[in-house]
Motif scaffolding. Structure first.
Motif, PDB file in Angstrom:
ATOM      1  N   ALA A  52       0.853  -1.195   0.000  1.00 33.15           N
ATOM      2  CA  ALA A  52       0.000   0.000   0.000  1.00 33.15           C
ATOM      3  C   ALA A  52       0.889   1.245   0.000  1.00 33.15           C
ATOM      4  O   ALA A  52       2.070   1.183   0.349  1.00 33.15           O
ATOM      5  CB  ALA A  52      -0.915  -0.007   1.219  1.00 33.15           C
ATOM      6  N   PRO A  53       0.344   2.414  -0.414  1.00 33.00           N
ATOM      7  CA  PRO A  53       1.171   3.626  -0.528  1.00 33.00           C
ATOM      8  C   PRO A  53       1.721   4.113   0.813  1.00 33.00           C
ATOM      9  O   PRO A  53       1.008   4.150   1.817  1.00 33.00           O
ATOM     10  CB  PRO A  53       0.211   4.656  -1.139  1.00 33.00           C
ATOM     11  CG  PRO A  53      -1.154   4.107  -0.929  1.00 33.00           C
ATOM     12  CD  PRO A  53      -1.028   2.625  -0.881  1.00 33.00           C
ATOM     13  N   CYS A  54       2.981   4.489   0.781  1.00 33.97           N
ATOM     14  CA  CYS A  54       3.686   4.962   1.978  1.00 33.97           C
ATOM     15  C   CYS A  54       4.171   6.397   1.802  1.00 33.97           C
ATOM     16  O   CYS A  54       4.625   6.792   0.727  1.00 33.97           O
ATOM     17  CB  CYS A  54       4.900   4.090   2.280  1.00 33.97           C
ATOM     18  SG  CYS A  54       4.513   2.486   2.989  1.00 33.97           S
ATOM     19  N   TYR A  67      14.905   4.798   2.242  1.00 32.13           N
ATOM     20  CA  TYR A  67      13.461   4.885   2.470  1.00 32.13           C
ATOM     21  C   TYR A  67      12.716   5.489   1.284  1.00 32.13           C
ATOM     22  O   TYR A  67      11.536   5.179   1.073  1.00 32.13           O
ATOM     23  CB  TYR A  67      13.169   5.651   3.756  1.00 32.13           C
ATOM     24  CG  TYR A  67      13.400   4.796   4.989  1.00 32.13           C
ATOM     25  CD1 TYR A  67      12.398   3.985   5.494  1.00 32.13           C
ATOM     26  CD2 TYR A  67      14.636   4.763   5.609  1.00 32.13           C
ATOM     27  CE1 TYR A  67      12.603   3.172   6.599  1.00 32.13           C
ATOM     28  CE2 TYR A  67      14.866   3.955   6.722  1.00 32.13           C
ATOM     29  CZ  TYR A  67      13.847   3.159   7.205  1.00 32.13           C
ATOM     30  OH  TYR A  67      14.056   2.348   8.286  1.00 32.13           O
ATOM     31  N   ALA A  68      13.379   6.337   0.508  1.00 34.06           N
ATOM     32  CA  ALA A  68      12.719   6.926  -0.662  1.00 34.06           C
ATOM     33  C   ALA A  68      12.312   5.871  -1.675  1.00 34.06           C
ATOM     34  O   ALA A  68      11.331   6.040  -2.416  1.00 34.06           O
ATOM     35  CB  ALA A  68      13.637   7.950  -1.321  1.00 34.06           C
ATOM     36  N   GLN A  92       3.068  10.257  -3.473  1.00 31.30           N
ATOM     37  CA  GLN A  92       3.264  10.479  -2.043  1.00 31.30           C
ATOM     38  C   GLN A  92       4.556  11.276  -1.825  1.00 31.30           C
ATOM     39  O   GLN A  92       5.328  11.496  -2.755  1.00 31.30           O
ATOM     40  CB  GLN A  92       3.336   9.149  -1.286  1.00 31.30           C
ATOM     41  CG  GLN A  92       2.090   8.294  -1.392  1.00 31.30           C
ATOM     42  CD  GLN A  92       0.896   8.930  -0.692  1.00 31.30           C
ATOM     43  OE1 GLN A  92       1.037   9.723   0.234  1.00 31.30           O
ATOM     44  NE2 GLN A  92      -0.315   8.562  -1.137  1.00 31.30           N
ATOM     45  N   TYR A  93       4.775  11.712  -0.590  1.00 31.27           N
ATOM     46  CA  TYR A  93       5.943  12.526  -0.249  1.00 31.27           C
ATOM     47  C   TYR A  93       6.927  11.768   0.625  1.00 31.27           C
ATOM     48  O   TYR A  93       6.547  10.928   1.454  1.00 31.27           O
ATOM     49  CB  TYR A  93       5.516  13.770   0.540  1.00 31.27           C
ATOM     50  CG  TYR A  93       5.059  14.932  -0.296  1.00 31.27           C
ATOM     51  CD1 TYR A  93       5.968  15.837  -0.858  1.00 31.27           C
ATOM     52  CD2 TYR A  93       3.698  15.155  -0.504  1.00 31.27           C
ATOM     53  CE1 TYR A  93       5.541  16.917  -1.608  1.00 31.27           C
ATOM     54  CE2 TYR A  93       3.252  16.238  -1.251  1.00 31.27           C
ATOM     55  CZ  TYR A  93       4.185  17.109  -1.800  1.00 31.27           C
ATOM     56  OH  TYR A  93       3.749  18.183  -2.531  1.00 31.27           O
ATOM     57  N   ILE A  94       8.215  12.129   0.476  1.00 26.70           N
ATOM     58  CA  ILE A  94       9.214  11.914   1.512  1.00 26.70           C
ATOM     59  C   ILE A  94       9.631  13.314   1.960  1.00 26.70           C
ATOM     60  O   ILE A  94       9.908  14.177   1.129  1.00 26.70           O
ATOM     61  CB  ILE A  94      10.437  11.084   1.056  1.00 26.70           C
ATOM     62  CG1 ILE A  94      11.452  10.980   2.217  1.00 26.70           C
ATOM     63  CG2 ILE A  94      11.090  11.646  -0.191  1.00 26.70           C
ATOM     64  CD1 ILE A  94      12.594  10.005   1.944  1.00 26.70           C
ATOM     65  N   TRP A 132      10.508  18.948   1.041  1.00 28.93           N
ATOM     66  CA  TRP A 132       9.386  18.112   0.594  1.00 28.93           C
ATOM     67  C   TRP A 132       9.676  17.565  -0.804  1.00 28.93           C
ATOM     68  O   TRP A 132       9.843  18.324  -1.755  1.00 28.93           O
ATOM     69  CB  TRP A 132       8.094  18.914   0.582  1.00 28.93           C
ATOM     70  CG  TRP A 132       7.590  19.262   1.952  1.00 28.93           C
ATOM     71  CD1 TRP A 132       8.113  20.179   2.808  1.00 28.93           C
ATOM     72  CD2 TRP A 132       6.464  18.694   2.602  1.00 28.93           C
ATOM     73  NE1 TRP A 132       7.388  20.218   3.971  1.00 28.93           N
ATOM     74  CE2 TRP A 132       6.354  19.316   3.871  1.00 28.93           C
ATOM     75  CE3 TRP A 132       5.519  17.727   2.257  1.00 28.93           C
ATOM     76  CZ2 TRP A 132       5.358  18.997   4.788  1.00 28.93           C
ATOM     77  CZ3 TRP A 132       4.518  17.414   3.164  1.00 28.93           C
ATOM     78  CH2 TRP A 132       4.448  18.039   4.416  1.00 28.93           C
ATOM     79  N   PHE A 133       9.709  16.233  -0.938  1.00 25.37           N
ATOM     80  CA  PHE A 133       9.996  15.581  -2.218  1.00 25.37           C
ATOM     81  C   PHE A 133       8.787  14.725  -2.627  1.00 25.37           C
ATOM     82  O   PHE A 133       8.448  13.744  -1.953  1.00 25.37           O
ATOM     83  CB  PHE A 133      11.240  14.704  -2.110  1.00 25.37           C
ATOM     84  CG  PHE A 133      12.512  15.487  -1.941  1.00 25.37           C
ATOM     85  CD1 PHE A 133      13.308  15.801  -3.039  1.00 25.37           C
ATOM     86  CD2 PHE A 133      12.920  15.924  -0.683  1.00 25.37           C
ATOM     87  CE1 PHE A 133      14.485  16.517  -2.885  1.00 25.37           C
ATOM     88  CE2 PHE A 133      14.086  16.638  -0.514  1.00 25.37           C
ATOM     89  CZ  PHE A 133      14.876  16.946  -1.617  1.00 25.37           C
TER      90      PHE A 133
END
Length: 397
Positions: free
Chosen positions: A290-292, A312-313, A320-322, A385-386
């Protein structure tokens, strides 16, 4: 160091720590030891090992309110010495504002193991907002002590302590950036507001919270998932207590139970923190299902932040964002985090890690400063924010 140990143990045995500021001498001794090592002098390892054992004895004696009582007893405005130069101010544990930019002296173990209030060491070091609050407001040490005692006690009542008795300013202005459900959150309210906007709109199933500290951010994220009826979970990750005694999540766990958020939080306070292999396997598995969304707010030196983002990226879902936190420290502003002295003088931290991450991943991620711009620059994640727009796209642009 031998002299400090001898007299310090005498004070411990006689229970007279409030009669002499031995911690000031501990700071001077350890700072002198560090400078001697830097200059190439040979120091017996056994002496320093014994010195650290003595610091453990001090730390055991100065826990919770006892450490605050010690600080309030020995700290006075008149100790902020005037004049001098940068070298002399290195040893001054009560610096004037114009010397606050200097790298920290050694931080005694009692402060590093401070379980009840871990956001930063007490008054004798640098860059402490609560000390500035007290200084600017002209508060006396006595009324400051009185206003904080209830808040810092283990019996702190999360419902009424902050607002009982009128103006809560003195009880709330204590160095942590935000309080939610009675738990410290080391994030600015404006950043938290940005997070809830993103959670509402992008609806990540899992929020990977790297560096949860006392757990306040996990309580906030979990509350947002529940509020927006997102069937997800916060994967809260930080170091195990044996590695970082100050990372106690007692209040956060109580808040989770009180707010009925148990199914929205997965606590992972483990050896190695975000580097722990079992935790990484869990994150990899969950994010494949699922999206993280990922929030990186753990250790703030360059290498840790960059490689944490790199790993983690890979598991951030498209759309979604990292987010990398604390891009406002080190090289970008010249400010040095107390807990990460960065002794090699490179002054590289989260902002520099984010810059290099952007260069290597522009094909997959759009970097934005929307949160800081939207709230007038009041953010600890400027340009951090990425947004993942693609997955393993070719090239850097």
């Amino acid at each position: 160091m031998r002299a400090v140990m001898t007299y310090g143990r005498h004070l411990l045995a006689k229970r007279k720590l409030l009669e002499f500021d031995i911690m000031h001498e501990v700071i001077r001794a350890e700072t002198g030891y560090r400078m001697a090592k830097i200059s190439g002098k040979r120091i017996e390892a056994a002496i320093f090992a014994e010195f650290m054992e003595f610091q453990k004895e001090l730390a055991e004696a100065l826990q919770g309110w006892a450490l605050w009582e010690y600080e309030f007893t020995h700290w006075r405005y008149h100790k902020r010495h005037a004049g001098g130069d940068e070298y002399s101010q290195l040893y001054n544990t009560h610096r004037l504002p114009e010397y606050q930019h200097l790298a920290c002296p050694a931080i005694p173990l009692a402060y590093r193991l401070w379980s009840n209030f871990p956001t930063c060491p007490p008054s004798r070091l640098r860059d402490l907002s609560r000390i500035a609050d007290a200084h600017v407001a002209g508060m006396t040490v006595d009324n400051w002590r009185a206003s904080y005692r209830d808040f810092l006690s283990e019996e702190y009542n999360f419902n009424v302590s902050s607002f009982a008795g009128g103006d809560p300013t003195m009880r709330l202005s204590k160095g942590a950036h935000s309080i939610f459900a009675g738990v410290f959150i080391q994030k600015l309210p404006t950043d938290l507001w940005c997070y809830q906007q993103v959670i509402h709109d992008l609806r990540p199933t899992y929020i990977i919270d790297l560096g949860s500290s006392q757990g306040g951010s996990a309580v906030w994220f979990a509350s947002m998932l529940k509020l927006f009826e997102i069937p997800g979970k916060v994967i809260s990750i930080d170091l195990a207590l044996e590695q970082a005694y100050w990372l106690t999540k007692t209040r956060a766990e109580a808040a989770v139970k009180r707010l009925k958020l148990e199914k929205f939080v997965d606590w992972n306070y483990v050896v190695g923190g975000s580097k722990n292999q079992e935790v990484r396997q869990k994150v990899e598995r969950l994010c494949s299902e699922a999206p993280c969304m990922v929030v990186s707010d753990s250790e703030h030196d360059y290498a840790h932040t960059y490689y944490e983002m790199e790993w983690y990226a890979k598991h951030v879902g498209v759309g979604q964002y990292i987010v990398v936190e604390d891009t406002n420290i080190y090289g970008w502003t010249g400010w040095i985090n107390i807990n990460d002295p960065n002794e090699d003088g490179l002054r590289k931290g989260p902002m520099e890690a984010a810059n290099d991450f952007e260069f290597n991943h522009r094909a997959d991620f759009d970097r934005t400063d929307w949160c800081s711009k939207h709230y007038g620059g009041l953010s600890q994640s400027q340009n951090g924010w990425f947004f993942r727009k693609a997955f393993q796209a070719r090239g850097r642009s």
